[in-house]
Design an enzyme around this catalytic site. Structure first.
Site, mmCIF file in Angstrom:
data_model
loop_
_atom_site.group_PDB
_atom_site.id
_atom_site.type_symbol
_atom_site.label_atom_id
_atom_site.label_comp_id
_atom_site.label_asym_id
_atom_site.label_seq_id
_atom_site.Cartn_x
_atom_site.Cartn_y
_atom_site.Cartn_z
ATOM 1 N N LYS A 14 0.815 -1.212 0.000
ATOM 2 C CA LYS A 14 0.000 0.000 0.000
ATOM 3 C C LYS A 14 0.852 1.267 0.000
ATOM 4 O O LYS A 14 0.568 2.187 -0.742
ATOM 5 C CB LYS A 14 -0.951 0.022 1.207
ATOM 6 C CG LYS A 14 -2.038 -1.003 1.165
ATOM 7 C CD LYS A 14 -3.002 -0.870 2.327
ATOM 8 C CE LYS A 14 -2.386 -0.828 3.687
ATOM 9 N NZ LYS A 14 -1.723 -2.066 4.124
ATOM 10 N N ARG A 89 -9.502 1.642 9.286
ATOM 11 C CA ARG A 89 -9.162 0.255 9.611
ATOM 12 C C ARG A 89 -10.268 -0.449 10.378
ATOM 13 O O ARG A 89 -10.211 -1.659 10.533
ATOM 14 C CB ARG A 89 -7.890 0.203 10.460
ATOM 15 C CG ARG A 89 -6.651 0.459 9.664
ATOM 16 C CD ARG A 89 -5.419 0.232 10.499
ATOM 17 N NE ARG A 89 -4.239 0.280 9.648
ATOM 18 C CZ ARG A 89 -3.026 0.365 10.092
ATOM 19 N NH1 ARG A 89 -2.792 0.391 11.380
ATOM 20 N NH2 ARG A 89 -2.012 0.393 9.253
ATOM 21 N N ARG A 128 11.654 -5.677 5.016
ATOM 22 C CA ARG A 128 11.603 -4.233 5.256
ATOM 23 C C ARG A 128 12.134 -3.907 6.646
ATOM 24 O O ARG A 128 12.869 -2.933 6.837
ATOM 25 C CB ARG A 128 10.163 -3.736 5.099
ATOM 26 C CG ARG A 128 9.993 -2.245 5.354
ATOM 27 C CD ARG A 128 8.555 -1.816 5.178
ATOM 28 N NE ARG A 128 7.729 -2.330 6.262
ATOM 29 C CZ ARG A 128 6.405 -2.302 6.272
ATOM 30 N NH1 ARG A 128 5.746 -1.812 5.235
ATOM 31 N NH2 ARG A 128 5.731 -2.767 7.285
ATOM 32 N N ARG A 134 12.947 -1.247 11.763
ATOM 33 C CA ARG A 134 11.679 -0.843 12.381
ATOM 34 C C ARG A 134 11.311 -1.784 13.513
ATOM 35 O O ARG A 134 11.133 -2.981 13.322
ATOM 36 C CB ARG A 134 10.573 -0.814 11.329
ATOM 37 C CG ARG A 134 10.770 0.360 10.384
ATOM 38 C CD ARG A 134 9.882 0.338 9.199
ATOM 39 N NE ARG A 134 8.483 0.132 9.497
ATOM 40 C CZ ARG A 134 7.511 0.326 8.622
ATOM 41 N NH1 ARG A 134 7.796 0.743 7.416
ATOM 42 N NH2 ARG A 134 6.265 0.103 8.951
ATOM 43 N N ARG A 145 -0.512 -8.331 13.599
ATOM 44 C CA ARG A 145 -1.110 -7.298 12.742
ATOM 45 C C ARG A 145 -1.967 -7.926 11.651
ATOM 46 O O ARG A 145 -3.028 -7.403 11.300
ATOM 47 C CB ARG A 145 -0.019 -6.407 12.139
ATOM 48 C CG ARG A 145 0.568 -5.451 13.173
ATOM 49 C CD ARG A 145 1.832 -4.762 12.725
ATOM 50 N NE ARG A 145 1.701 -4.082 11.455
ATOM 51 C CZ ARG A 145 2.729 -3.770 10.684
ATOM 52 N NH1 ARG A 145 3.957 -4.099 11.050
ATOM 53 N NH2 ARG A 145 2.542 -3.138 9.551
#
Length: 190
Positions: A14, A89, A128, A134, A145
């Site tokens: 996204k 969401r 990622r 992260r 998630r």
């Protein structure tokens, strides 16, 4: 004027596609995740609160998220349109987005759901995480998630489908190919 929402599980692409579409459509890409991470980096009160939820793989509470998005949509650059990435969401956020847009005498033009294979999504996010360091992208957090997405966000597809706004696009494959499919889905020549 273009007002879009991008739906899809974490890691479906996204963010990448939002940036590409926003450039093509000349509207801002508004990502709640980017805003949360910026606040975490800056150590703001919102950032401290958001980090606690993000590190646990949980969503930031609707009250915080809704206020932030409403404020962002009221900014001048969003008057000509926008692309929302990561919002709404939950069903409650859909109601709030409807309220905010109605107050502006506006409505969504299209909701695009980017679909992706779960194993590929986990692989993408872990890669990622390694590249960007992260803290919110450990494997346990990623899996949580994805569970939350299935429980809370996936049902939004049905809501938007009933409204005649939803289009699904395969998010697998080369980035350029996915972008071309998205542009085609929203009726913009590639």
């Amino acid at each position: 004027m273009t007002r879009l929402v991008l739906l899809g599980p974490p890691g479906a692409g996204k963010g990448t596609q939002a940036a590409r579409l926003a450039e093509t459509l000349q509207v801002p890409a508004i990502s709640t995740g980017d805003i949360f991470r910026a606040n975490v980096r800056e150590g703001t009160e919102l950032g401290v609160t958001a980090k606690r939820y993000m590190d646990a793989g949980e969503y930031v509470p609707d009250s915080v998220t809704n206020a932030m998005v409403a404020d962002r949509l009221s900014q001048p650059d969003a008057a000509r349109g926008f692309l929302l990435d990561g919002y709404p969401r939950t069903a409650e956020q859909v109601v709030e987005l409807d309220r905010v847009l109605a107050a502006q005498d506006a409505a969504l033009d299209r909701v695009v759901e980017i679909t992706a294979d779960t194993d590929e999504v986990v692989t993408r996010i872990l890669k990622r995480s390694a590249e960007q360091g992260r803290s919110d992208d450990t494997e346990d957090v990623v899996r949580r998630r994805l569970e939350l997405y299935t429980e809370q966000t996936a049902p939004l597809s049905a809501t938007y489908e009933q409204r005649g706004l939803l289009v699904r696009v395969d998010g697998m494959g080369a980035v350029d190919d996915v972008t071309a499919r998205l542009l085609d889905a929203i009726g913009v020549p590639a």
